[in-house]
Design a protein around this motif. Sequence first.
Motif, PDB file in Angstrom:
ATOM      1  N   LYS A  64      10.246 -12.658 -44.632  1.00  0.00           N
ATOM      2  CA  LYS A  64      10.666 -11.500 -43.845  1.00  0.00           C
ATOM      3  C   LYS A  64      12.070 -11.800 -43.316  1.00  0.00           C
ATOM      4  O   LYS A  64      12.277 -12.802 -42.628  1.00  0.00           O
ATOM      5  N   VAL A  65      13.003 -10.925 -43.644  1.00  0.00           N
ATOM      6  CA  VAL A  65      14.416 -11.157 -43.362  1.00  0.00           C
ATOM      7  C   VAL A  65      14.952 -10.027 -42.500  1.00  0.00           C
ATOM      8  O   VAL A  65      14.634  -8.858 -42.721  1.00  0.00           O
ATOM      9  N   SER A 129       9.390 -12.801 -35.357  1.00  0.00           N
ATOM     10  CA  SER A 129       9.199 -11.686 -36.285  1.00  0.00           C
ATOM     11  C   SER A 129       9.680 -11.988 -37.702  1.00  0.00           C
ATOM     12  O   SER A 129       9.237 -11.334 -38.647  1.00  0.00           O
ATOM     13  N   PHE A 130      10.586 -12.962 -37.853  1.00  0.00           N
ATOM     14  CA  PHE A 130      11.258 -13.146 -39.140  1.00  0.00           C
ATOM     15  C   PHE A 130      11.272 -14.605 -39.585  1.00  0.00           C
ATOM     16  O   PHE A 130      11.259 -15.519 -38.768  1.00  0.00           O
ATOM     17  N   PHE A 153      17.405 -17.100 -32.370  1.00  0.00           N
ATOM     18  CA  PHE A 153      16.425 -18.185 -32.309  1.00  0.00           C
ATOM     19  C   PHE A 153      15.050 -17.643 -31.925  1.00  0.00           C
ATOM     20  O   PHE A 153      14.023 -18.052 -32.491  1.00  0.00           O
ATOM     21  N   GLN A 154      15.004 -16.709 -30.984  1.00  0.00           N
ATOM     22  CA  GLN A 154      13.732 -16.134 -30.552  1.00  0.00           C
ATOM     23  C   GLN A 154      13.086 -15.292 -31.648  1.00  0.00           C
ATOM     24  O   GLN A 154      11.851 -15.249 -31.761  1.00  0.00           O
ATOM     25  N   TRP A 155      13.894 -14.632 -32.457  1.00  0.00           N
ATOM     26  CA  TRP A 155      13.339 -13.784 -33.526  1.00  0.00           C
ATOM     27  C   TRP A 155      12.695 -14.593 -34.637  1.00  0.00           C
ATOM     28  O   TRP A 155      11.868 -14.085 -35.377  1.00  0.00           O
ATOM     29  N   LEU A 156      13.096 -15.864 -34.776  1.00  0.00           N
ATOM     30  CA  LEU A 156      12.640 -16.680 -35.895  1.00  0.00           C
ATOM     31  C   LEU A 156      11.268 -17.303 -35.644  1.00  0.00           C
ATOM     32  O   LEU A 156      10.968 -17.770 -34.540  1.00  0.00           O
TER      33      LEU A 156
END
Length: 278
Positions: A64-65, A129-130, A153-156
């Motif tokens: 997921k990108v 999420s990603f 960083f938080q999204w990863l």
Amino acid sequence: MIAIEGVRKDSIRSHYQLGTLFYRLLWGPHIHHGLWHGDESPYVAQCQLTDTLADMARIRTDDKVVDIGCGMGGSSIRLAKLHGCDVTGVTLSPVQRRWAMISSMIKRVGTQTRFLADDAERVSFDPASFDVVWSVECTEHLFDKPEFFRRAFQWLRPGGRIAICVWFEGEDTSIADHRKQCEEVCQRFVCPSLATRADYARWITESGMRVTHNEDWTSRVTQTWEICKQRVQRTGVRHLAKMLDPEQVDFIDGFDTLLRAYRSGAMQYGAIVAEKDA
């Protein structure tokens, strides 16, 4: 880092609302530099830049990108088509969003891609999420670059990667007219600031990620602007820009500015990849 006054979000949005037409006419569906190994065509070189960055970031099937600054969707569509990724593209320009949506349907990856017209510095995603935060030639337009990397960083998810290509301020600030050249690029290409590869690496590390690649590709991408200059001279597109929007003339006339900055070392171009601990 070199910063200038006067660049606003609405000026960046306006640049791409109309400028997308000129990017497409002068360069093609991927509105980023080409990466040359030899005498490849511009289109092949553009694809090579995306593919090389994808290899460095170890892009995998079903990743997921999120593609920050997705432009007309060139990278998003290629990642979806070649790697089977699920891609969310973010662009400040509604024109680019529409273009990307139509292109993704034509390329038959409409179910794997979605595109948002939103501000990269305000868009919100749930934590983890990603698998990949992808951004090619967008962070130059961000006003608070360190904060962007903290948010990324938080999204990863754990083990996730960030993969970026960037117009950098050159490391050697003793070069004649170093600041002047960088400031002129910022003005012509609506960038609030330019930072060095070392600056970016520090911000990414401070956000909690580990840098795995920090590459200088300047000599392999400079040809991009030589080709664009030749196409301007052959097509008369500058006259079209003059009729539609004088600010686009500043952009087109800036090709020489960017070429000089690359050749002098006042600016660099490169890629950085980093990982979040699993």
